[in-house]
Design an enzyme around this catalytic site. Structure first.
Site, PDB file in Angstrom:
ATOM      1  N   GLU A 163      -6.929  -7.455  -1.750  1.00 41.04           N
ATOM      2  CA  GLU A 163      -7.833  -7.111  -0.383  1.00 41.04           C
ATOM      3  C   GLU A 163      -9.116  -6.477  -0.576  1.00 41.04           C
ATOM      4  OE1 GLU A 163      -5.799  -5.105   2.682  1.00 41.04           O
ATOM      5  OE2 GLU A 163      -3.705  -5.965   2.168  1.00 41.04           O
ATOM      6  N   GLU A 194       0.833  -1.101  -0.037  1.00 37.40           N
ATOM      7  CA  GLU A 194       0.158   0.190   0.005  1.00 37.40           C
ATOM      8  C   GLU A 194       0.808   1.135   0.119  1.00 37.40           C
ATOM      9  OE1 GLU A 194      -3.061  -0.145   3.148  1.00 37.40           O
ATOM     10  OE2 GLU A 194      -4.264  -1.934   1.716  1.00 37.40           O
TER      11      GLU A 194
END
Ligand SMILES: *[C@@H]1O[C@H](CO)[C@@H](O)[C@H](O)[C@H]1NC(C)=O
Ligand SMILES: *[C@@H]1O[C@H](CO)[C@@H](O)[C@H](O)[C@H]1NC(C)=O
Ligand SMILES: *[C@@H]1O[C@H](CO)[C@@H](O)[C@H](O)[C@H]1NC(C)=O
Length: 320
Positions: A293, A165
């Site tokens: 995710e 991320e």
């Protein structure tokens, strides 16, 4: 995802391999993954807490791979360090699972890039210095080199993931000059993917990003997920020679905490738009994409929403 266990749905036995890689290595062919020349479909799961680096003092019994001591990083090759990761790979291989290994985390949990900042440039007030400071780059690369060289011949490694991320901001704020327009993170992805490729000609490489876009559509120009402010540029990052596939995440409730989802359709509809947009982008450059995710709460909403998200991901040939 920090470490993913990928369970093959197809166990291919074909003799013909699509690319010149050792047998059992995952490859890509257009928007599809392949294993030994056959389409490779999978589902995966996260192991977010397989720790990577820690601050001193190290607690007894804690597993860590790298620690800051006497003004330098000490790699832990012992039984509470890389030997543990060796065991994870051995067990995964026994079950014919494959792993995506992630080198660091944008966020402070389980180590993360701000530990490099804390130790190398203590007192720094912005997150994005990690992407540009030379000592930070060298430290990250030393850690990457250690892991890549340890496992470069292992077919159990599905791919290397540069960072979980990556964003301009983390637990520290972003500096004023970090954006997709400044190409701070795209340049870092380019630099690090080229570096990993120089060490390892065969394994796939990916970003680990959330898939933020850098679009200039008038309706989305103020939207953090689309306007480049997060720092990624999904379309552009996927064009790099050594970024073999794209990754993205999907958390509409935390990304629009006020519940104002753009484009109509609530969280579910927004998710479908986000999935389709990444599929379109990946198709344009001819590379696969993985929805790494996703999540909504509470559980009743999961039952409601996940089937349509997963169906669209399947229909657009995603990994998930
Ligand atoms: C990691 O998290 C999982 C799920 O919460 C837990 O079962 C496991 O014990 C944790 N492992 C470590 C090493 O903390
Ligand atoms: C916005 O721009 C992107 C990139 O050019 C495009 O793919 C997308 O369809 C456009 N429209 C909307 C409503 O997002
Ligand atoms: C989640 O479920 C609640 C009711 O439990 C509902 O009010 C809410 O709108 C749902 N949220 C989403 C994002 O669908």
């Amino acid at each position: 995802m920090l470490l993913s266990y990928l369970v093959p749905a197809f166990l291919a036995s074909a003799m013909v391999v699509a690319k010149l890689v050792p047998p059992g290595f995952v490859t890509t062919n257009g928007v599809q993954f392949e294993l030994d020349g056959e389409p490779f479909a999978f589902v995966g799961s996260n192991s977010y807490n397989s720790s990577e680096l820690h601050q001193t003092p190290v607690e007894t019994g804690l597993t860590y791979y790298q620690v800051w001591e006497d003004n330098d990083w000490i790699l832990n090759e012992g039984s509470q360090g890389f030997e543990r990761l060796d065991t994870v790979l051995e067990i995964a291989a026994e079950f014919d699972m494959r792993l995506i290994l992630t080198f660091t985390n944008n966020w402070v949990g389980y180590g993360g890039m701000e530990l490099y900042i804390d130790h190398i440039l203590p007192g720094t007030s912005t997150h994005d210095v990690f992407y540009t400071d030379e000592e930070m780059i060298a430290s990250y690369q030393r850690y990457v080199r250690t892991i890549v060289e340890r496992y470069k011949d292992s077919a159990t490694v599905f791919a290397w993931e540069m960072m979980n991320e990556a964003r301009c901001l983390g637990d520290l704020p972003s500096g004023p000059d970090c954006s997709a327009q400044s190409r701070t993170i795209p340049n870092w992805y380019k630099l690090q993917s080229d570096y990993i490729r120089s060490l390892d000609p065969h394994h796939l490489i990916t970003t680990g990003g959330e898939g933020h876009f850098n679009w200039d559509n008038s309706t989305l120009i103020d939207d953090y997920n689309f306007n480049g402010e997060a720092g990624e540029d999904f379309d552009y990052d996927l064009t790099f020679e050594n970024v073999d596939f794209g990754t993205y995440h999907l958390y509409p409730q935390s990304w629009y905490p006020d519940g104002n989802f753009p484009l109509g359709g609530g969280a579910e509809g927004w998710g479908l738009f986000w999935i389709q947009a990444h599929a379109n982008s990946a198709k344009k450059v001819g590379k696969p994409v993985v929805l790494e995710e996703f999540g909504v709460t509470p559980q009743s909403n999961q039952t409601l929403i996940y089937p349509s998200w997963v169906q669209l991901a399947l229909d657009t040939k995603h990994g998930g």
